[in-house]
Design a protein around this motif. Structure first.
Motif, PDB file in Angstrom:
ATOM      1  N   LEU A   1     -49.900  -1.859  56.814  1.00  0.00           N
ATOM      2  CA  LEU A   1     -50.711  -2.399  55.870  1.00  0.00           C
ATOM      3  C   LEU A   1     -51.693  -3.590  56.248  1.00  0.00           C
ATOM      4  O   LEU A   1     -52.910  -3.343  56.389  1.00  0.00           O
ATOM      5  CB  LEU A   1     -50.200  -2.996  54.635  1.00  0.00           C
ATOM      6  N   GLY A   2     -51.061  -4.649  56.702  1.00  0.00           N
ATOM      7  CA  GLY A   2     -51.873  -5.640  57.214  1.00  0.00           C
ATOM      8  C   GLY A   2     -52.952  -6.023  56.324  1.00  0.00           C
ATOM      9  O   GLY A   2     -53.090  -5.966  55.130  1.00  0.00           O
ATOM     10  N   ARG A   3     -54.209  -6.335  57.023  1.00  0.00           N
ATOM     11  CA  ARG A   3     -55.453  -6.758  56.399  1.00  0.00           C
ATOM     12  C   ARG A   3     -56.323  -5.513  55.535  1.00  0.00           C
ATOM     13  O   ARG A   3     -57.165  -5.544  55.031  1.00  0.00           O
ATOM     14  CB  ARG A   3     -56.354  -7.162  57.329  1.00  0.00           C
TER      15      ARG A   3
ATOM     16  N   THR B   1     -54.148  -9.024  71.505  1.00  0.00           N
ATOM     17  CA  THR B   1     -54.981  -7.933  71.606  1.00  0.00           C
ATOM     18  C   THR B   1     -55.430  -8.078  70.034  1.00  0.00           C
ATOM     19  O   THR B   1     -56.249  -7.139  69.400  1.00  0.00           O
ATOM     20  CB  THR B   1     -54.548  -6.392  71.827  1.00  0.00           C
ATOM     21  N   THR B   2     -55.160  -8.947  69.150  1.00  0.00           N
ATOM     22  CA  THR B   2     -55.382  -9.072  67.736  1.00  0.00           C
ATOM     23  C   THR B   2     -56.934  -8.993  67.415  1.00  0.00           C
ATOM     24  O   THR B   2     -57.329  -8.538  66.434  1.00  0.00           O
ATOM     25  CB  THR B   2     -54.586 -10.025  66.985  1.00  0.00           C
TER      26      THR B   2
ATOM     27  N   GLU C   1     -54.273 -10.278  49.444  1.00  0.00           N
ATOM     28  CA  GLU C   1     -55.530  -9.615  50.040  1.00  0.00           C
ATOM     29  C   GLU C   1     -55.222  -8.883  51.389  1.00  0.00           C
ATOM     30  O   GLU C   1     -55.592  -8.243  51.902  1.00  0.00           O
ATOM     31  CB  GLU C   1     -56.652 -10.532  50.084  1.00  0.00           C
ATOM     32  N   THR C   2     -54.045  -9.719  52.003  1.00  0.00           N
ATOM     33  CA  THR C   2     -53.578  -9.073  53.411  1.00  0.00           C
ATOM     34  C   THR C   2     -51.950  -8.914  53.237  1.00  0.00           C
ATOM     35  O   THR C   2     -51.285  -9.657  52.428  1.00  0.00           O
ATOM     36  CB  THR C   2     -53.872  -9.916  54.403  1.00  0.00           C
ATOM     37  N   ALA C   3     -51.395  -7.992  54.116  1.00  0.00           N
ATOM     38  CA  ALA C   3     -49.924  -7.966  54.215  1.00  0.00           C
ATOM     39  C   ALA C   3     -49.470  -8.250  55.562  1.00  0.00           C
ATOM     40  O   ALA C   3     -50.010  -8.215  56.492  1.00  0.00           O
ATOM     41  CB  ALA C   3     -49.551  -6.439  53.480  1.00  0.00           C
ATOM     42  N   PRO C   4     -48.103  -8.485  55.445  1.00  0.00           N
ATOM     43  CA  PRO C   4     -47.491  -8.695  57.018  1.00  0.00           C
ATOM     44  C   PRO C   4     -47.264  -7.237  57.635  1.00  0.00           C
ATOM     45  O   PRO C   4     -47.349  -6.090  56.697  1.00  0.00           O
ATOM     46  CB  PRO C   4     -46.234  -9.451  56.639  1.00  0.00           C
TER      47      PRO C   4
ATOM     48  N   LEU D   1     -49.194   7.925  55.964  1.00  0.00           N
ATOM     49  CA  LEU D   1     -50.484   7.574  56.517  1.00  0.00           C
ATOM     50  C   LEU D   1     -50.724   6.407  57.025  1.00  0.00           C
ATOM     51  O   LEU D   1     -50.029   5.283  56.262  1.00  0.00           O
ATOM     52  CB  LEU D   1     -51.365   7.486  55.254  1.00  0.00           C
ATOM     53  N   PRO D   2     -51.108   5.946  58.141  1.00  0.00           N
ATOM     54  CA  PRO D   2     -51.284   4.525  58.615  1.00  0.00           C
ATOM     55  C   PRO D   2     -52.580   4.030  57.667  1.00  0.00           C
ATOM     56  O   PRO D   2     -53.510   4.986  57.710  1.00  0.00           O
ATOM     57  CB  PRO D   2     -51.592   4.847  60.180  1.00  0.00           C
ATOM     58  N   ALA D   3     -52.448   2.793  57.240  1.00  0.00           N
ATOM     59  CA  ALA D   3     -53.379   2.188  56.743  1.00  0.00           C
ATOM     60  C   ALA D   3     -54.606   1.934  57.403  1.00  0.00           C
ATOM     61  O   ALA D   3     -55.956   1.627  56.762  1.00  0.00           O
ATOM     62  CB  ALA D   3     -52.865   0.747  56.062  1.00  0.00           C
ATOM     63  N   THR D   4     -54.757   2.117  58.779  1.00  0.00           N
ATOM     64  CA  THR D   4     -55.898   2.006  59.405  1.00  0.00           C
ATOM     65  C   THR D   4     -56.968   3.086  59.198  1.00  0.00           C
ATOM     66  O   THR D   4     -58.124   2.877  59.583  1.00  0.00           O
ATOM     67  CB  THR D   4     -55.224   2.081  61.149  1.00  0.00           C
ATOM     68  N   LEU D   5     -56.645   4.284  58.494  1.00  0.00           N
ATOM     69  CA  LEU D   5     -57.471   5.250  58.379  1.00  0.00           C
ATOM     70  C   LEU D   5     -58.579   4.659  57.640  1.00  0.00           C
ATOM     71  O   LEU D   5     -58.396   3.932  56.898  1.00  0.00           O
ATOM     72  CB  LEU D   5     -56.819   6.480  57.766  1.00  0.00           C
TER      73      LEU D   5
END
Lengths: 246, 246
Positions: free
Chosen positions: A187-189, A71-72, A229-232, A163-167
Motif C-alpha cells: 500500500l504505502g503512498r 532506492t526509495t 494518506e499513506t500506509a506502512p 493486486l500490488p497497489a503500485t498498479l
C-alpha cells in the motif's frame, strides 16, 4: 522431509506473517541448525524476518544481513533502480556462495512465503541448479491478515485476485471489477489511489484495512474508517468474497 | 500468542499443504493439547487433514470425524446440494457445540489455511461470536505446490489470480488473459476445459501441473505433458508470473 540439514546447502525459509508461532516446524528446524542465517533489511533496521525468527537462532550461528541499497527515491521501473538492485543481488549471491563453498549451511529468512513476492527469489534464480537448495514454504502475510481480521477470504467458487497497489488506478479498478475477492498489497503512498479504485469498483464498503497483521502493533479496521494518506509497508487491504455459503 | 489452550474454545487449525513438517508451531501446540480433534472426511476415507496431523494427537484426545454427505452426483449450484450441505454443517455445529458446552477444547483440522476455500468457514460463521474462537493460519496448498514445482509464482508487480476450475471456459479464459500469474484449483473433471482456456489465453506452455504437492505421491510436470482427462482433488495448475527480475 528426507533432506538433512547439512553444510553446503542453501535454504530459503518462509518465516510467516509476523507472529513467531506461525513459523512452520520445518522452518524452526532449519533455522535452529543453520550455520549462517541471512536476512534482508533496510539500512539501519534490524530486518523484519530476523525479528520474527531470532528466538530460534542457534547460539553459534553467524548472521549475514543483506542490506538493501537506498532506492526509495528511485522509481522501480527505471534502469537506475534495476541496475542498483541487480548489483545488490549479485553481491548477496557472492557472499552466500562463499559460505556454501566453505561447506556452510545458509538459511535465508523470508517474510511470509519465499516464492510469493519474495526478495529471496532474486537470489534463488542466481543459485538454482548450482547448489542444493531447499525452499520451506510459509504462511503468507495475507493469510495472517485475513485470519486476524476474522474475514474468510474465499467461499465456494470465488475468484481471488492479488493486486500490488503500485498498479495504475485504471488497472486496479478494472481488476477489482472482475473479481469476487481481492487482496491489495504494498500500500504505502498508494493508499488514496487504492481507495478511489475500490470506490469506482463499488467495493469501498467491503474493504478491510490491515496493518502489521499478527504483529504486536497490529491495526485492523474498515478501510472507510482509515483517514491516513499513506500506509506502512506491512499494510494491505482485504476485500472478502461473498460466495456460496450452504 | 496470548490466548491459552483452554476448554470451551474452538480452534480452526490450518495443517498446511500435506507434509506434516509444514504445520506451524502454533498448530502443533493446539493439536497436541486439544481434548477433541474434529476433521472433515469423505465417507470411508480417513480424511486428508487427519492424515497430516495425526502424529501430533495427544494419547487421550477424542476424534470427531465430520463425514460429508454423498453429494458427488449433485451439481453444487442446485438447491438440493445446498440443502444437504447446510444440514451437514448444522449437524457438525451441533456436535461441536455440545463439546464446547461441556467445557472441552475442540480443534477442527483444516487442509491448507482455514479461511481460504475451507469447509471450516461454514462452521465458523455459525459459531462466531458465540464461543471463543482462535483461527491458526496455515501454509496453503498452492504455496506447497509452487514450492515443490520450483516456480516462484509472483515477481515485482505481478497480479496473481486464483481461479476455481469450476468456472465456465469463457470466464476462465477471460480472467487468465487479464492476469500475470494464476493458480487454478479444484481441477477434477474440469481438466480438459482448463487446458482449452489456458491455450486460448496463450498460457498453455507456461502451465505447470501439480498433483498432491508436498505429499508422498507428489506428481509435478508441464501441463502439456499431462494426458489425463481428469485429475484428483489435490491437483492444481500453476501459471508462474514473469515480472520484474533485477
Amino acid at each position: 522431509m528426507s533432506e538433512a540439514v547439512n553444510g553446503g546447502t542453501l535454504y530459503g525459509v518462509g518465516v510467516g506473517p509476523g507472529d513467531p508461532d506461525y513459523m512452520t516446524l520445518r522452518a524452526a528446524k532449519v533455522i535452529g541448525a543453520a550455520e549462517v542465517v541471512a536476512f534482508f533489511a533496510k539500512r539501519g533496521r534490524p530486518g523484519h524476518a530476523r525479528t520474527i525468527a531470532a528466538g530460534l537462532f542457534s547460539g553459534n550461528c553467524r548472521e549475514m544481513p543483506l542490506v538493501y541499497p537506498l532506492t526509495t527515491e528511485i522509481a522501480p521501473h527505471t534502469e537506475e533502480y534495476r541496475t542498483q538492485l541487480a548489483a545488490f543481488y549479485e553481491e548477496s549471491t557472492a557472499a552466500i556462495t562463499a559460505e556454501l563453498q566453505a561447506g556452510a549451511s545458509v538459511a535465508v529468512l523470508c517474510e511470509g512465503d519465499p516464492f510469493f513476492y519474495g526478495s529471496f527469489m532474486h537470489l534463488w534464480r542466481r543459485l538454482y541448479g548450482r547448489w542444493p537448495i531447499e525452499v520451506v514454504p510459509g504462511v503468507t502475510g495475507m493469510a495472517g491478515a485475513w485470519t486476524r481480521a476474522a474475514t474468510p477470504i474465499t467461499w465456494g467458487d470465488d475468484i481471488l485476485t492479488v493486486l500490488p497497489a503500485t498498479l495504475s488506478e485504471e488497472m486496479l479498478t478494472d481488476r477489482l471489477q472482475a473479481t469476487n475477492a481481492a487482496v491489495i498489497m504494498k500500500l504505502g503512498r498508494h493508499l488514496p489511489k487504492v481507495r478511489r479504485a475500490l470506490a469506482a469498483a463499488g467495493l469501498g464498503s467491503r474493504a478491510v484495512y490491515v496493518e502489521r497483521g499478527t504483529m504486536s502493533e497490529e491495526r485492523i479496521l474498515p478501510l472507510e474508517a482509515v483517514t491516513d494518506e499513506t500506509a506502512p509497508y506491512f499494510a494491505m487491504v482485504l476485500v472478502p468474497g461473498e460466495g456460496r455459503r450452504p
